[in-house]
Structures are given as structure tokens and as C-alpha cells.
Design a protein around this motif. Structure first.
Motif, short mmCIF file in Angstrom:
data_model
loop_
_atom_site.label_atom_id
_atom_site.label_comp_id
_atom_site.label_asym_id
_atom_site.label_seq_id
_atom_site.Cartn_x
_atom_site.Cartn_y
_atom_site.Cartn_z
N GLU A 46 0.83 -1.20 0.00
CA GLU A 46 0.00 0.00 0.00
C GLU A 46 0.86 1.25 0.00
O GLU A 46 1.99 1.25 0.50
CB GLU A 46 -0.91 0.02 1.25
CG GLU A 46 -0.16 0.08 2.56
CD GLU A 46 -1.09 0.21 3.77
OE1 GLU A 46 -2.31 0.28 3.60
OE2 GLU A 46 -0.53 0.27 4.89
N ALA A 60 -1.30 8.25 3.06
CA ALA A 60 -2.35 7.33 3.49
C ALA A 60 -3.02 7.91 4.72
O ALA A 60 -2.36 8.52 5.57
CB ALA A 60 -1.75 5.96 3.80
N ASP A 61 -4.32 7.70 4.84
CA ASP A 61 -5.04 8.25 5.99
C ASP A 61 -4.45 7.75 7.31
O ASP A 61 -4.43 8.47 8.30
CB ASP A 61 -6.51 7.85 5.91
CG ASP A 61 -7.26 8.62 4.83
OD1 ASP A 61 -8.36 8.16 4.45
OD2 ASP A 61 -6.76 9.67 4.37
N SER A 62 -3.95 6.53 7.30
CA SER A 62 -3.47 5.91 8.53
C SER A 62 -2.19 6.55 9.06
O SER A 62 -1.82 6.33 10.22
CB SER A 62 -3.23 4.41 8.31
OG SER A 62 -2.28 4.21 7.27
N VAL A 63 -1.50 7.33 8.23
CA VAL A 63 -0.23 7.93 8.68
C VAL A 63 -0.28 9.45 8.74
O VAL A 63 0.69 10.07 9.18
CB VAL A 63 0.95 7.48 7.79
CG1 VAL A 63 1.01 5.95 7.69
CG2 VAL A 63 0.88 8.11 6.40
N LYS A 86 3.24 2.88 15.59
CA LYS A 86 2.30 1.93 16.15
C LYS A 86 2.66 0.53 15.66
O LYS A 86 3.29 0.37 14.61
CB LYS A 86 0.88 2.27 15.70
CG LYS A 86 0.43 3.68 16.02
CD LYS A 86 -0.95 3.94 15.43
CE LYS A 86 -1.42 5.37 15.71
NZ LYS A 86 -2.76 5.62 15.13
N GLU A 88 0.90 -1.49 14.11
CA GLU A 88 0.35 -1.69 12.76
C GLU A 88 1.19 -1.02 11.67
O GLU A 88 0.92 -1.20 10.49
CB GLU A 88 -1.10 -1.20 12.67
CG GLU A 88 -1.33 0.20 13.18
CD GLU A 88 -1.82 0.22 14.62
OE1 GLU A 88 -1.29 -0.56 15.45
OE2 GLU A 88 -2.73 1.02 14.93
N ASP A 89 2.20 -0.27 12.05
CA ASP A 89 3.14 0.28 11.07
C ASP A 89 4.23 -0.72 10.70
O ASP A 89 5.02 -0.46 9.79
CB ASP A 89 3.80 1.55 11.62
CG ASP A 89 2.82 2.69 11.83
OD1 ASP A 89 2.92 3.37 12.87
OD2 ASP A 89 1.95 2.88 10.95
#
Length: 120
Positions: A46, A60-63, A86, A88-89
Motif C-alpha cells: 500500500e 495514506a489516511d493511517s499515517v 504503532k 500496525e506500522d
């Protein structure tokens, strides 16, 4: 031929920071976008962040708010400052560059990947 060489991955604790670097070299005529992608085990690769030579960025929204991409266009180098990491990273992070080589051919180069592990 164009090569991308990444550095800066490693093991970091939750909430910590890392800075990734990626330098492009070889028969480069021009680079448009440089960016970072990641692939976690069992997941698809991704986009994390990208930046064009003109300065347009995409995250990305997550970062968003935690990671910052920057470039040194003169050195064909891109950086990724990662803060507040995190679990999840955790992933292999890949550098990407697109543009044109000296022969006028479209360029879409990838680095070998660097592992980032976020652990408690």
C-alpha cells in the motif's frame, strides 16, 4: 539502469520514531514522483506517502499527522520521517520513483525494501 537504495529501517518501540532514506542513482533523466509503500505480512502493498517534484504530497489516511515525506530533488533522494509509531506500522517499506531515464524510457523503479518493526 536506475537503482534505489533505502536505509533507516529497524526495530523501534511503540511511540518511537524512525527516519527512512532512499537515494536514486543511475541513468536518470528526470524523476517526477518519489514515494514510500509498505507491505505487512499477509497484506497487499500500500501507498504510505508520495511527493512530486513540484511538491505535491499524498499520504495514506493511517499515517497522516504522524509521517512526513520530504525530498531533495537535486540529490534524487526521498525521506520518510515516522513519528508516534504503532504496531500496525510494522512492514517492509519500499521506495519508489517514477520518471524517465536517459534513454527516454519511462522509469518505475523500486528499492529492495527495508524492514520496520514496531514492538512493545
Amino acid at each position: 539502469q536506475v537503482q534505489l537504495v533505502e536505509s533507516g529501517g529497524g526495530l523501534v518501540q511503540i511511540g518511537g520514531s524512525l527516519r527512512l532514506s532512499c537515494a536514486a542513482s543511475g541513468r536518470i533523466f528526470s524523476i517526477n514522483a518519489m514515494g514510500w509503500y509498505r507491505q505487512a505480512p499477509g497484506k497487499q502493498r500500500e501507498l504510505v506517502a508520495a511527493k512530486t517534484s513540484g511538491g505535491i504530497t499524498n499520504y495514506a489516511d493511517s499515517v497522516k499527522g504522524r509521517f512526513t515525506i520530504s525530498r531533495d530533488n537535486a540529490k534524487n533522494t526521498v525521506y520518510l520521517q515516522m513519528n508516534s509509531l504503532k504496531p500496525e506500522d510494522t512492514a517492509v517499506y519500499y521506495c519508489n520513483a517514477d520518471g524517465f531515464d536517459d534513454f527516454g524510457r519511462a522509469l518505475d523503479a523500486w528499492g529492495q525494501g527495508t524492514l520496520v518493526t514496531v514492538s512493545s
